[in-house]
Design a protein around this motif. Structure first.
Motif, PDB file in Angstrom:
ATOM      1  N   THR A  96       3.154  -3.732  -3.740  1.00  0.00           N
ATOM      2  CA  THR A  96       2.105  -4.582  -4.322  1.00  0.00           C
ATOM      3  C   THR A  96       0.791  -3.813  -4.280  1.00  0.00           C
TER       4      THR A  96
ATOM      5  N   SER B  88      -5.269  -2.666  -3.042  1.00  0.00           N
ATOM      6  CA  SER B  88      -6.679  -2.570  -3.438  1.00  0.00           C
ATOM      7  C   SER B  88      -6.737  -1.659  -4.649  1.00  0.00           C
ATOM      8  N   HIS B  89      -7.823  -1.738  -5.400  1.00  0.00           N
ATOM      9  CA  HIS B  89      -7.916  -0.830  -6.548  1.00  0.00           C
ATOM     10  C   HIS B  89      -9.364  -0.670  -6.969  1.00  0.00           C
TER      11      HIS B  89
ATOM     12  N   ALA C 209      -5.138   2.787  -7.744  1.00  0.00           N
ATOM     13  CA  ALA C 209      -4.725   1.705  -6.853  1.00  0.00           C
ATOM     14  C   ALA C 209      -4.225   2.256  -5.517  1.00  0.00           C
TER      15      ALA C 209
ATOM     16  N   ASP D 205      -8.044  -3.073 -16.845  1.00  0.00           N
ATOM     17  CA  ASP D 205      -8.784  -4.263 -16.397  1.00  0.00           C
ATOM     18  C   ASP D 205      -7.863  -5.445 -16.097  1.00  0.00           C
ATOM     19  N   LYS D 206      -6.552  -5.196 -16.146  1.00  0.00           N
ATOM     20  CA  LYS D 206      -5.615  -6.270 -15.787  1.00  0.00           C
ATOM     21  C   LYS D 206      -4.969  -6.025 -14.415  1.00  0.00           C
ATOM     22  N   VAL D 207      -5.354  -4.923 -13.771  1.00  0.00           N
ATOM     23  CA  VAL D 207      -4.814  -4.632 -12.444  1.00  0.00           C
ATOM     24  C   VAL D 207      -5.473  -5.591 -11.438  1.00  0.00           C
ATOM     25  N   ARG D 208      -4.649  -6.206 -10.584  1.00  0.00           N
ATOM     26  CA  ARG D 208      -5.180  -7.172  -9.620  1.00  0.00           C
ATOM     27  C   ARG D 208      -4.605  -6.904  -8.231  1.00  0.00           C
ATOM     28  N   VAL D 209      -5.392  -7.232  -7.216  1.00  0.00           N
ATOM     29  CA  VAL D 209      -4.878  -7.176  -5.845  1.00  0.00           C
ATOM     30  C   VAL D 209      -3.712  -8.157  -5.725  1.00  0.00           C
TER      31      VAL D 209
ATOM     32  N   MET E 285      -0.820  -7.722  -7.099  1.00  0.00           N
ATOM     33  CA  MET E 285       0.089  -7.588  -8.245  1.00  0.00           C
ATOM     34  C   MET E 285       1.351  -6.824  -7.820  1.00  0.00           C
TER      35      MET E 285
END
Lengths: 320, 142
Positions: free
Chosen positions: A243, A246-247, A270, A290-294, A296
């Motif tokens: 998962t 952080s990124h 990431a 811009d769709k990368v999320r913590v 994910m």
């Protein structure tokens, strides 16, 4: 030679050019220069059209010139600073020195203006410019060069109207890669302590080190165990699930080799936490930056960035 | 009549589409014929990926941003800007402003910190001093 102790970047040679350039500090760049045109409404209108400036202060019978136009009235224009516009020999000499040494390009970096009285149509512009300072050689993203700062005092019909401090970088353009040679990512440094990791990558296996004394997992590879100090180890192959812990999104400066489109656009970096509990810095692919999320979910993949380099990366899981 | 401006106030942002036309029109209106502001091929030879906005246009846009906000009776006193990430065609520059000081006087002056960001980073940072409109609607220059 007044430039005592001035050294270039990256080597220990003295910067003789800087010593020559410094001699121009304090010398006139223009004396009694004359604006090519009186302050006039057509040039004011053209400026306002370009800037999208609709202020009524710059129109009609009581019009003043936009203050930010100050420098425009002193410009040489397409024909340059021809005879009678006051350009001094010193300024041309200094530029010839820079051009001769390969610092052929110019970009402006700073502009500081003070406006003492409004300029109105009919005003006759005169100006005096002094070379205030020259920087030591600097390396920038555009290339290597020297910052040159000038100060211009502008008069309108003999009255002080404003001052204009201007800084340019006179530089030697950095070599741009040809389109046929796309930018390449930096090569990993492979040594005795991490060679096994890269051997695993070559077989599309992400290998985690495991201390054979205390069984603590570690990534990246290191010579010893941080938990117990043990020097012996074996490896565990990562299952590939993880998962995003952080990124960050890298916008500027652009590193084309890292961007998916090769144009240097934004890309996500990431810190991925593997199911085994260790973390690895990598790229997330398969989704826009811009769709990368913590949090994910991602899974291991291998990306060949160029014929000589393959890297472990993480693909956003379907439906994640 | 006099609008109350306060230290800490933010100016509404202004988004300026950085078109090729704006870059060229700004360069020519400011009498700047450096090829990097109108000729993409020569700009590339000089290490830039495309033409880019000249500093005089940025200066003019910052000036416009301030006088648009404070009105036509406000008078620019000082504009000091520093450029960073270039404004290339196709980008959008978003100008923001923040009042950092109000100086009493006749007329009073506001000091505004200005930034302009585009897609690749911070194009401009600047400090502008502007004389604020007095109670009279006449032009405030002197």
């Amino acid at each position: 030679m007044s430039g005592a102790g001035i050294e270039t970047f990256g080597n220990s040679e003295r910067d003789d050019l800087y010593a020559q350039l410094r001699a121009y500090e304090g010398r006139a760049a223009a004396t009694a220069g004359r604006g090519k045109d009186l302050v006039n409404q057509p040039m004011i209108r053209h400026w306002c059209e370009a800037m999208g400036d609709t202020s009524p202060a710059y129109r009609g019978p009581d019009a003043v010139a936009p203050p930010a136009m100050l420098q425009a009235w002193t410009m040489g224009g397409l024909s340059g600073h021809t005879d009678g516009t006051g350009r001094s020999a010193a300024y041309d000499e200094m530029f010839a020195l820079l051009d001769g040494a390969g610092y052929t390009s110019v970009v402006a970096t700073d502009c500081e203006q003070e406006y003492l009285r409004p300029l109105r149509p009919g005003d006759r512009i005169t100006f005096d410019t002094v070379i205030e300072s020259v920087s030591p050689r600097k390396t920038t993203k555009l290339g290597t060069g020297y910052f040159v700062t000038t100060r211009t005092d502008v008069h309108a019909d003999g009255e002080r109207a404003g001052t204009h401090r201007f800084r340019i970088l006179k530089y030697r353009p950095a070599q741009r890669k040809k389109d046929s040679e796309p930018a390449r990512r930096p090569r990993p440094v492979i040594n005795r302590d991490n060679a096994g990791f890269w051997a695993g990558v070559a077989e599309h296996r992400l290998l985690i080190q495991r201390c054979t004394d205390c069984a603590t997992l570690r990534l990246p590879w290191m010579p010893g165990c941080n938990a117990c100090g043990g020097a012996e180890w074996d490896t565990v192959e990562a299952g590939g699930e993880g998962t995003v812990f952080s990124h960050v999104v890298m916008h500027h400066p652009a590193f084309p080799a890292f961007a998916p489109d090769g144009e240097g656009g934004p890309y996500a970096v990431a810190l991925v936490e593997l199911a085994e509990g260790v973390r690895i810095v990598s790229n997330v692919i398969g989704v826009p930056y811009d769709k990368v999320r913590v949090g994910m979910p991602v899974h291991l993949d291998f990306l060949r960035t160029d014929p000589d380099l393959e890297l472990p990366v993480f693909r956003a899981s379907e439906g994640g | 009549m006099t609008r109350a401006y306060r230290v800490g106030d933010d100016l509404p942002p202004l988004e300026i589409p950085v078109t090729r036309t704006l870059i060229v029109a700004g360069a020519i209106a400011s009498r700047d014929y450096q090829d990097v502001h109108h000729d993409a091929e020569l700009a590339r030879e000089k290490g830039s990926p495309d033409i880019f906005m000249n500093i005089l246009t940025t200066n003019g846009l910052v000036g416009r941003y301030l006088t648009d906000h404070f009105g036509p009776t406000a008078v620019l006193r000082k504009v000091a800007i520093r450029l960073g990430a270039p404004n290339y065609p196709g980008d959008v520059m978003r100008l923001t402003g923040h009042i950092t000081d109000i100086r009493a006087g006749e007329p009073a002056e506001a000091v505004v910190q200005v930034t302009g960001d585009n897609r690749i980073g911070r194009h401009v940072t600047g400090t502008v001093t502007i004389a604020l409109p007095g109670p009279s609607p006449k032009r405030g220059g002197a």
